[in-house]
Scaffold this motif. Structure first.
Motif, mmCIF file in Angstrom:
data_model
loop_
_atom_site.group_PDB
_atom_site.id
_atom_site.type_symbol
_atom_site.label_atom_id
_atom_site.label_comp_id
_atom_site.label_asym_id
_atom_site.label_seq_id
_atom_site.Cartn_x
_atom_site.Cartn_y
_atom_site.Cartn_z
ATOM 1 N N ALA A 42 78.544 68.851 82.588
ATOM 2 C CA ALA A 42 77.300 69.586 82.319
ATOM 3 C C ALA A 42 77.343 71.134 83.180
ATOM 4 O O ALA A 42 77.126 72.080 82.681
ATOM 5 N N VAL A 43 77.893 70.654 84.323
ATOM 6 C CA VAL A 43 78.011 71.791 85.254
ATOM 7 C C VAL A 43 79.341 72.630 84.740
ATOM 8 O O VAL A 43 79.025 74.076 84.711
ATOM 9 N N ASP A 44 80.123 72.110 84.432
ATOM 10 C CA ASP A 44 81.278 73.126 83.984
ATOM 11 C C ASP A 44 81.055 73.675 82.615
ATOM 12 O O ASP A 44 81.286 74.825 82.435
ATOM 13 N N ALA A 45 80.269 73.257 81.868
ATOM 14 C CA ALA A 45 79.582 73.651 80.565
ATOM 15 C C ALA A 45 78.592 75.019 80.974
ATOM 16 O O ALA A 45 79.007 75.931 80.344
ATOM 17 N N MET A 46 77.829 74.824 82.088
ATOM 18 C CA MET A 46 77.163 76.003 82.380
ATOM 19 C C MET A 46 77.992 76.986 83.140
ATOM 20 O O MET A 46 77.346 78.153 83.439
ATOM 21 N N GLU A 54 74.173 71.572 74.354
ATOM 22 C CA GLU A 54 75.538 71.016 74.780
ATOM 23 C C GLU A 54 74.960 70.325 76.333
ATOM 24 O O GLU A 54 75.360 69.233 76.382
ATOM 25 N N VAL A 55 74.413 71.035 76.997
ATOM 26 C CA VAL A 55 73.873 70.407 78.295
ATOM 27 C C VAL A 55 72.806 69.513 78.184
ATOM 28 O O VAL A 55 72.903 68.447 78.894
ATOM 29 N N VAL A 56 71.889 69.591 77.441
ATOM 30 C CA VAL A 56 70.777 68.493 76.991
ATOM 31 C C VAL A 56 71.669 67.287 76.590
ATOM 32 O O VAL A 56 71.203 66.206 76.955
ATOM 33 N N GLY A 57 72.745 67.402 75.698
ATOM 34 C CA GLY A 57 73.336 66.395 75.217
ATOM 35 C C GLY A 57 74.008 65.358 76.440
ATOM 36 O O GLY A 57 73.923 64.187 76.529
ATOM 37 N N TYR A 58 74.757 66.180 77.232
ATOM 38 C CA TYR A 58 75.101 65.723 78.439
ATOM 39 C C TYR A 58 74.122 64.914 79.419
ATOM 40 O O TYR A 58 74.298 63.801 80.030
#
Length: 586
Positions: A42-46, A54-58
């Motif tokens: 999630a941190v990498d995605a942001m 995507e973040v909510v999914g993680y």
């Protein structure tokens, strides 16, 4: 730690439940360690262009894994903590059962308060080990194991820096753990002293009040309690130091991790999500590392407690039947109450150098009435205590109905003997239940018949509830004479083959004593009666009288024969005549 090996049979008894708990511990840690991976993603995605979904999914996966970890942790507690309660139940039953089998000599040397302390405080410490101790030990191991594997997979270098305090941690656990075990044992011994003082004080509260010793007893308690408080405070300070040190080690391990990890991120060797995930793992190790101190404390307390319990469990009953005892064709054989002592000697186990009885030999014919007289300390009570095997003779043999009493199963032997000791004890129950205590069935008529023999029936009939009258502690609401007669009734209720009365008529007047003795002769004509008494009036009508002096049979014969010998018995007789004359003048 080896003391805790005594718990192995109990653990094996519940191995299925513990195995399930073990399996759930593995699952809870797998999900707990798998979760931070999705925090890193999630941190990498942001850090790049991303969609909120995507973040909510993680985050959702992380929450799901945390939820599953919590569910399995609940199941762990249901299996291991509940199992510890089952084992505690078994331990308490086994402890009490073992106490019932220990010989009288054991209780001569061990205080009641000490036994209560071991059966409560020490057993609770062992239960803490069996529940939280085992659960958190295994949980800590797997949490460390899975977390370190995940950390190494992310960065071996960062893992090295994170684990730098480990050697110091191991040394601290070993050193401080040994000190905690010593202090825990000292605390448990102090608690036993307090328990013993309280038990004695409450039992003897009437004596305390009679001598106005309340303040002195309070001072004694305060002194013991202060010592107990001081020892607990000392252990608490050591535990506080230990926990603080573990917490500090965990916190300090983050400093090199952040420094080295930050440089790796700057160089592009590690992503922001990777260092965030790694820091979560290091933080995740905080509780397992801190719990090492807590578990160490639990284990050390349990080891000290189990060592004290093992002292009791390892004390064998010294009353053993001979191998392959003769079958209790005893029910078919003629049981008539004959008794033979052959060169019997005895010394107390705690005083092996002091002989209490030496080369005692005599024969008691079936249905006869014999008595033992002599000065205090001559060995009379010890001698009759050998008949039901409350003690075991050092040498010689005792025959009952022609058989060595060691070949008769103990429960069968004692069912043939009615024993009324010097110290009368009644339970906090009804008079009826106290009298029928030794009988296999509670026959109301047998209780009444036994009461009539003991001349207790008139007294009981005068009570509002009669035989259903509840007695206070140790029969406090009965007089001394009534308690003695209740104990006699209890002994005769099951029609024993041998009836032993150890100074059991000392609290009744001579007229009542004579009536009781006449009733015994009439109602139990075939029962062998053995009397111990300081009153010549009690023993003079017996078939034979044995006079003990210094553990030896000094004289024996009938009342008239002994008077003609003009020896020790005559001296006792004349002394009592003089005392009676003085009392009549007064």
């Amino acid at each position: 730690m080896k003391n805790l090996l005594a718990l192995k049979p109990y653990l094996l008894r519940y191995k299925r439940h513990l195995g399930e708990g073990f399996f759930y511990i593995i699952l809870t840690n797998i999900f707990a360690v798998a979760g931070p991976k999705y925090i890193g993603q999630a941190v990498d995605a942001m850090g790049r262009t991303f969609r909120i979904q995507e973040v909510v999914g993680y985050a959702s996966i992380y929450v799901l894994f945390s939820l599953l970890s919590g569910i399995f942790l609940f199941l762990v507690r249901q299996k291991i903590i509940v199992t510890s309660r089952h084992i505690e139940y078994d331990l308490k039953n086994d402890y009490f059962n073992h106490l019932q089998k220990l010989p009288r000599s054991f209780y001569d040397q061990t205080s009641t308060g000490e036994l209560i302390s071991r059966g409560t405080n020490d057993l609770n410490a062992v239960r803490d080990f069996l529940g939280p101790g085992i659960m958190y030990s295994i949980n800590t191991f797997f949490r460390l194991f899975f977390a370190i594997i995940a950390m190494v997979a992310l960065s071996p270098t960062l893992t090295f820096f994170a684990l730098l305090p480990a050697p110091l941690l191991s040394y601290s656990v070993y050193t401080i753990g040994r000190s905690m075990q010593k202090r825990s044992k000292s605390i448990q011994e102090s608690y036993a002293g307090i328990t013993n003082l309280v038990q004695e004080n409450l039992t003897g509260i009437r004596v305390v009040k009679s001598f106005t010793r309340e303040d002195a007893e309070v001072e004694r308690f305060e002194k013991l309690n202060r010592e107990y408080y001081r020892k607990n405070l000392s252990l608490g300070k050591l535990q506080a130091l230990f926990f603080a040190m573990l917490t500090a080690m965990t916190a300090f391990s983050l400093i090199p991790v952040i420094w080295v990890g930050g440089r790796a991120v700057i160089k592009g060797e590690m992503t922001n999500g990777g260092i965030a995930q790694f820091i979560v793992y290091v933080t995740m190790l905080s509780w397992p590392i801190i719990s090492i101190g807590w578990v160490t404390s639990i284990v050390q307390k349990a080891a000290s407690a189990q060592a004290r319990l093992n002292e009791i469990f390892n004390t064998p009953p010294d009353m053993h039947d001979m191998e392959n005892p003769e079958s209790s064709a005893s029910e078919k054989e003629q049981c008539n109450g004959s008794l033979v002592f052959r060169n019997v000697s005895f010394h107390y186990p705690s005083e092996p150098g002091t002989t209490v009885l030496e080369s005692i030999s005599f024969t008691v014919e079936p249905g006869s009435k014999i008595a033992f007289a002599g000065a205090t300390g001559s060995g009379k009570t010890t001698l009759v205590s050998l008949i039901p095997r409350l003690y075991e003779p050092a040498s010689g043999s005792i025959l009952f109905n022609g058989r060595d009493i060691r070949t008769i199963p103990l429960d069968q032997l004692r069912k043939k003997i009615g024993f009324v000791p010097q110290n009368n004890f009644l339970f906090s129950d009804t008079i009826e239940q106290n009298i029928s205590y030794g009988s296999s069935d509670s026959d109301p008529q047998a209780v009444i018949d036994a009461s009539r023999i003991a001349m207790l029936d008139d007294d009981v009939e005068s009570f509002p509830e009669q035989y259903r009258t509840m007695l206070g502690e140790k029969g406090i609401n009965l007089s001394g004479g009534q308690k003695q007669r209740a104990c006699i009734a209890r002994a005769v209720a099951w029609s024993p083959e041998i009836l032993v009365l150890d100074d059991a008529l000392s609290a009744v007047d001579t007229a009542t004593e004579a009536r009781i003795f006449d009733a015994l002769l009439q109602k139990l004509p075939e029962t062998t009666i053995i009397l111990i008494s300081h009153r010549i009036s009690t023993v003079k009508n017996c078939d034979r009288i044995f006079v003990l002096q210094g553990g030896l049979i000094a004289e024996n014969g009938t009342h008239d024969e002994l008077l003609r010998q003009n020896g020790l018995y005559t001296k006792l007789h004349n002394q009592q005549l003089l005392e009676d004359e003085i009392l009549s003048i007064a």
